[in-house]
Design an enzyme around this catalytic site. Structure first.
Site, PDB file in Angstrom:
ATOM      1  CB  SER A   1     -34.167  23.716  -1.799  1.00  0.00           C
ATOM      2  OG  SER A   1     -33.216  23.153  -0.923  1.00  0.00           O
TER       3      SER A   1
ATOM      4  CG  ASN B   1     -29.744  25.308  -2.409  1.00  0.00           C
ATOM      5  OD1 ASN B   1     -28.607  25.454  -2.001  1.00  0.00           O
ATOM      6  ND2 ASN B   1     -30.018  24.880  -3.628  1.00  0.00           N
TER       7      ASN B   1
END
Ligand code: NAG
Ligand code: NAG
Length: 294
Positions: free
Chosen positions: A159, A126
């Site tokens: 992420s 992410n």
């Protein structure tokens, strides 16, 4: 018999079948970087991700509808509900949410490439971290927790703090390559620990700190077992004993500690912290891959 024994003793990394999704969209640089890194490591990877940015869509899931506009970064033409890259059918988009995309990847695309379910699902990396309460809103986490739960596929959400949305055909930013290399390291370690790759219903929430002047290459980063949410004193059960404590550090503290520390938290498909027993399974699997905070 002799040859199979010899093979078993070879320290070769195992190649597995991986489904990949995200919430920043199929044409964002990070998902292409992880596709390349995992493919280079020998894995068979198929991407099934949203046609456009679906950041913050959590666990939403809706039947895809026909696109009225091109995909993000002009990466597809309007008209269809699903699509694939013209020359590489491993790269697929779905005009819906991250959960819908990975579900389509698991149920419909995986059987074509893998003859069945994928061995592992990865989501992300992410653009921006997904720490603590953010896991409830993140589509990247939504996809991973869906895979681990209903999907029945062990899953890892990645992420990274650094970066901004970047098109797949722009120059690849250094952080994107580094996060992909780190993700491949985590995948290889999980795979090397053997099947089942993760306990049933479990996903890992992996957050990378910034790539900056001190954390400049994948080798600079270390990995720490963490928890997603703050423990409530006297109420929350103990965590697995690790680094001399029965309370794991919070993932938000890990990535904010100076020294390039990656947090690895153990979640269950309802997006809460797994219990000490499940954390212990991961601690055992990752072994000396993990380190303690200073
Ligand atoms: C499709 O794949 C080809 C070959 O890998 C690549 O050159 C092209 O940029 C890709 N386009 C998209 C939108 O993925
Ligand atoms: C997606 O949207 C979010 C929220 O609007 C934004 O912060 C993010 O930068 C966007 N990402 C992409 C890939 O466009």
């Amino acid at each position: 018999m002799r040859s199979s024994l010899a093979l078993a003793l070879l320290p070769l990394a195992q190649a597995i079948n991986i489904i990949s999704s995200n919430d920043d969209g199929w044409a964002e640089a990070n998902i292409r970087s992880i596709f390349n890194a995992l493919s280079s490591a020998g894995h068979s990877v198929v991407l099934s991700a949203p046609a456009e940015n679906q950041s913050g869509s959590g666990s939403r899931d809706e039947t895809p509808s026909a696109r009225t506009e091109p995909c993000e970064f002009d990466s597809c033409t309007a008209g269809a509900s699903y699509g694939t890259n013209e020359t590489d059918t491993r790269l697929n988009w779905v005009n819906s949410y991250p959960v819908t995309s990975i579900k389509h990847g698991i149920d419909t695309i995986s059987p074509q490439f893998f003859n069945g379910l994928p061995d592992l699902a990865v989501s992300g990396p992410n653009v921006g971290n997904n720490l603590g309460i953010t896991v409830y809103f993140s589509g990247t986490v939504g996809a991973a927790s869906y895979a681990a739960g209903t999907g029945g596929v062990p899953a890892i959400a990645f992420s990274g703090e650094s970066g901004s949305p970047t098109a797949w055909n722009a120059e690849v930013p250094a952080y994107s390559t580094i996060y992909a290399e780190l993700a491949a390291k985590v995948v290889d370690r999980v795979v090397a620990a053997g099947s089942p790759y993760l306990p049933e219903d479990v996903w890992l929430n992996v957050n990378f700190p910034a790539v900056d002047d001190t954390c400049t290459s994948a080798d600079d980063f270390k990995f720490v077992l963490s928890r997603i949410f703050a423990a409530v004193p006297l109420i929350t059960d103990d965590d697995v004993e690790s680094c001399g404590s029965t309370r794991l550090p919070m993932e938000s503290s890990v990535v904010r500690t100076d020294g390039c520390y990656v947090s690895i938290s153990v979640g269950t498909s309802d997006k809460t912290d797994a219990d000490a027993t499940l954390q212990g399974d991961i601690l055992q699997k990752l072994g000396d891959f993990l380190t303690c905070l200073p």
